[in-house]
Enzyme design. Structure first.
Site, PDB file in Angstrom:
ATOM      1  N   GLY A  26       0.810  -1.221   0.000  1.00 18.93           N
ATOM      2  CA  GLY A  26       0.000   0.000   0.000  1.00 18.93           C
ATOM      3  C   GLY A  26       0.839   1.264   0.000  1.00 18.93           C
ATOM      4  N   ASP A  37      15.083  -5.301  -5.744  1.00 24.28           N
ATOM      5  CA  ASP A  37      14.840  -5.606  -7.163  1.00 24.28           C
ATOM      6  C   ASP A  37      15.961  -4.991  -8.000  1.00 24.28           C
ATOM      7  OD1 ASP A  37      12.417  -6.480  -6.261  1.00 24.28           O
ATOM      8  OD2 ASP A  37      11.239  -4.810  -7.080  1.00 24.28           O
ATOM      9  N   LYS A  54      12.478  -8.935  12.047  1.00 24.21           N
ATOM     10  CA  LYS A  54      13.670  -9.281  11.269  1.00 24.21           C
ATOM     11  C   LYS A  54      13.576  -8.884   9.785  1.00 24.21           C
ATOM     12  CE  LYS A  54      16.634 -11.679  12.976  1.00 24.21           C
ATOM     13  NZ  LYS A  54      17.585 -11.190  13.977  1.00 24.21           N
ATOM     14  N   CYS A  93     -18.572   4.340 -21.117  1.00 28.18           N
ATOM     15  CA  CYS A  93     -17.748   4.078 -22.298  1.00 28.18           C
ATOM     16  C   CYS A  93     -18.270   2.832 -23.032  1.00 28.18           C
ATOM     17  CB  CYS A  93     -16.279   3.979 -21.919  1.00 28.18           C
ATOM     18  SG  CYS A  93     -15.212   4.426 -23.298  1.00 28.18           S
ATOM     19  N   MET A 119     -21.857   2.404 -22.439  1.00 25.73           N
ATOM     20  CA  MET A 119     -22.718   3.318 -23.198  1.00 25.73           C
ATOM     21  C   MET A 119     -22.889   2.792 -24.613  1.00 25.73           C
ATOM     22  SD  MET A 119     -21.955   5.750 -25.766  1.00 25.73           S
ATOM     23  CE  MET A 119     -22.387   7.401 -26.291  1.00 25.73           C
ATOM     24  N   HIS A 174     -15.201   8.662 -19.069  1.00 27.05           N
ATOM     25  CA  HIS A 174     -15.017   7.919 -17.819  1.00 27.05           C
ATOM     26  C   HIS A 174     -15.142   8.850 -16.609  1.00 27.05           C
ATOM     27  CE1 HIS A 174     -13.599   3.999 -19.332  1.00 27.05           C
ATOM     28  NE2 HIS A 174     -13.142   4.695 -20.352  1.00 27.05           N
ATOM     29  N   GLU A 193     -15.587   8.194 -13.603  1.00 27.30           N
ATOM     30  CA  GLU A 193     -15.004   7.662 -12.360  1.00 27.30           C
ATOM     31  C   GLU A 193     -13.636   8.253 -12.033  1.00 27.30           C
ATOM     32  OE1 GLU A 193     -15.369   6.023 -15.199  1.00 27.30           O
ATOM     33  OE2 GLU A 193     -13.949   4.378 -15.478  1.00 27.30           O
TER      34      GLU A 193
HETATM   35  N1  GLN Z   1     -13.565  -0.618 -26.595  1.00 26.76           N
HETATM   36  C1  GLN Z   1     -14.282   0.608 -26.693  1.00 26.76           C
HETATM   37  C2  GLN Z   1     -13.544   1.634 -27.538  1.00 26.76           C
HETATM   38  O1  GLN Z   1     -12.376   1.525 -27.753  1.00 26.76           O
HETATM   39  C3  GLN Z   1     -14.604   1.171 -25.325  1.00 26.76           C
HETATM   40  C4  GLN Z   1     -13.375   1.576 -24.572  1.00 26.76           C
HETATM   41  C5  GLN Z   1     -13.653   1.841 -23.112  1.00 26.76           C
HETATM   42  O2  GLN Z   1     -14.676   1.417 -22.590  1.00 26.76           O
HETATM   43  N2  GLN Z   1     -12.763   2.517 -22.437  1.00 26.76           N
HETATM   44  O3  GLN Z   1     -14.140   2.586 -27.990  1.00 26.76           O
END
Ligand code: GLN
Length: 535
Positions: A16, A146, A188, A379, A382, A505, A507
């Site tokens: 995290g 790493d 440790k 996206c 939709m 998007h 979100e």
């Molecule tokens: N695959 C779809 C496109 O390229 C939707 C992409 C997505 O949902 N971000 O338009």
């Protein structure tokens, strides 16, 4: 000059570090400082855009269209930061920049080496973040030891030397495992991890110790002694119920206080009232609501990180806890929608690429439309809701996106290039922020409370405007367009409690203290559906 906080990780991955960096940003902002948080990723990919969500989790998109590590999502959600391309560098991008310079002849015939050329490039990338902020927080991905992260660690070692110890702090995030059989916390692995770090010249100033149980004082003293840090700088990072509680726990441990002390910054008062209020509602909602998310990486919750957080944020202004039910689209294809979607008060189909599960998602959209269950399509969600409507309501046979059926008779979504024959938009994606104009009185307008919005995009396919009229005629409402009218950005249904699809998007822009209006309204509509179904 800005101060620098460098965060490294030890013992194991996934402790995290991203949340820790974000929480430190949150605490510093709560004390009135301006911060920038940057992620340095040791892998060779130039950006995570082409990496599978299985391996890398969500690709977070910034306003300026960078495809970045999902930790940038945490940074934005915990602070007021609006990230850009400079907030995330991978080793691949650093190397690419150096190699491009070499090809241009910028190094004047010199031998190009990891030290100093790669390390200088890294230092420049870090310093560039310090222009208008008080503190730059740098999270170095990977685990100490790493091979890959060595150039980054060497660069922060050099930078620390360059700016001086009063201006740079090293924080090491480590694990104190609890051994159940003997009921003991073990120090440790932390000692070894710090030893490893010291062998490359980095002495941590602060240890953040991830544990299941609070670390007792005598153990902190022991860790401090072995790792050469003061006891006050051994901080317990206990597991929490909600990630948003982390900054508060760190504050209780005095982390912000010692950070300011070490950096010589003034101890402004801390203001976390709104954050605390948010957590209060999160922990004690009036009721809950179940949202079904129909996707294809649902067993890997990291693939939908921002979505999950946006739904949780959306519950808070409604005083609701949001329970997420992850549904594999292929289960719907096998069993039909009723079983997998049972008990969902709202249905969300998120973004996605590729054909697998597409028909299951289309069935989910249809189920939501016919049963008047609130639907939120993002996206791909939709696109598929529009395709479902074209097939079922407008009776456009075989309607599809050329992504899934290149020869469809009714290409509702297509790459602009396919139709226009030009390469302006290329095979490349529409990425980053784009403006959009909403229709007055639409669900979207009601949510945003304004007609002009800007949201982030990441997709290749666009609505084919040849189908605007035929679909509008039978009831699909186009409520959001790009200002030039070229792109369809939002679609809605009338005669439905809440059915909305957006090409962008949302979100990515939701924050705990500023929940995204579309998520807020979708959660509210889903809860109304719950109340109605219980009557
Ligand atoms: N695959 C779809 C496109 O390229 C939707 C992409 C997505 O949902 N971000 O338009």
């Amino acid at each position: 000059m800005a101060k620098f906080i460098f965060i490294t990780g030890g013992v194991v991955s996934s402790l995290g570090k991203g949340i820790a960096a974000a929480s430190i940003g949150c605490l510093l902002e709560s004390r009135g400082f301006k911060v920038s948080i940057q992620k340095l990723d040791p892998y060779i990919n130039v950006d995570p855009g082409t990496m599978s969500p299985f391996q890398h989790g969500e690709v977070f998109v910034t306003d300026d269209g960078a495809e970045t590590d999902l930790d940038l999502g945490h940074y934005e959600r915990f602070t007021t930061q609006v990230s850009n391309r400079g907030n995330n560098y991978t080793a691949g991008r650093i190397y690419l920049q150096v190699i491009e310079k070499e090809r241009r002849g910028d190094y004047l015939g010199g031998t190009v080496q990891v030290v100093p050329h790669i390390t200088n490039e890294i230092k420049e990338a870090i310093k560039a973040q310090g222009k208008d902020v008080d503190v730059v927080i740098v999270e170095v991905g990977g685990t100490v030891g790493d091979i890959e992260s060595l150039p980054f660690l060497e660069a922060i070692r050099q930078l620390h030397l360059e700016v001086g110890r009063a201006n740079a702090v090293f924080i090491h995030l480590t694990l104190i495992p609890y051994i159940r059989a003997s009921h003991e916390l073990k120090t440790k692995p932390t000692q070894h991890s710090v030893k490893e770090l010291r062998s490359i010249g980095i002495q941590p100033d602060i240890l953040l110790c991830r544990t299941e149980y609070p670390i007792p004082r005598d153990m902190k003293a022991k860790i401090g002694l072995f790792c050469n840090v003061p006891e006050e700088a051994v901080i317990t990072a206990k597991d929490v119920e909600h990630i948003y509680e982390c900054p508060l726990f760190f504050a209780q441990e005095g982390l912000d206080y010692i950070l300011l002390k070490y950096m010589g910054l003034p101890l402004h008062e801390r203001h976390m009232e709104k954050w605390e209020e948010f957590i209060g509602t999160l922990k004690h909602p009036d009721d809950t609501v179940t949202i079904g998310i129909v996707g294809k990486y649902t067993q890997y919750e990291d693939s939908y990180k921002s979505l999950r957080e946006a739904l949780i944020h959306g519950g808070v202004p409604n005083k609701l806890g949001v329970h997420l039910k992850w549904i594999e689209a292929e289960d719907i294809e096998r069993e039909g929608p009723a079983g997998p979607l049972a008990g969902c008060h709202g249905i969300l189909v998120p973004g996605g690429f590729g054909e697998r599960g597409v028909e299951g998602k289309i069935q989910a959209a249809q189920y939501a439309r016919l049963h008047k269950i609130p639907y939120f399509g993002i996206c791909l969600g939709m696109q598929l809701a529009s395709i479902e409507f074209a097939r079922s309501v407008a009776k456009l046979e075989g309607a599809n996106s050329t992504e899934f059926d290149a020869k469809t008779a009714n290409p509702i979504f297509y790459k602009l290039r396919d139709l226009l024959g030009d390469d302006t938009y290329g095979g490349n994606m529409r990425l980053g922020k784009c403006p959009c104009v909403l229709t007055e009185g639409s669900l979207a307008h009601k949510a945003y409370g304004t007609l002009e919005i800007s949201e982030r995009h990441r997709h290749r396919y666009e609505f084919n405007k040849a189908y605007l009229e035929p679909l509008a005629k039978v009831g699909l409402v186009f409520t959001g367009l790009s200002p030039d009218g070229k792109f369809v950005e939002v679609v809605e249904l009338r005669d439905h409690p809440w059915f909305l699809g957006c090409q962008f998007h949302p979100e990515f822009k939701s924050r705990p203290l500023n929940p995204h209006p579309l998520f807020r309204d979708f959660v509210q509509a889903s809860h109304k559906n719950k109340v109605k179904s219980e009557e």
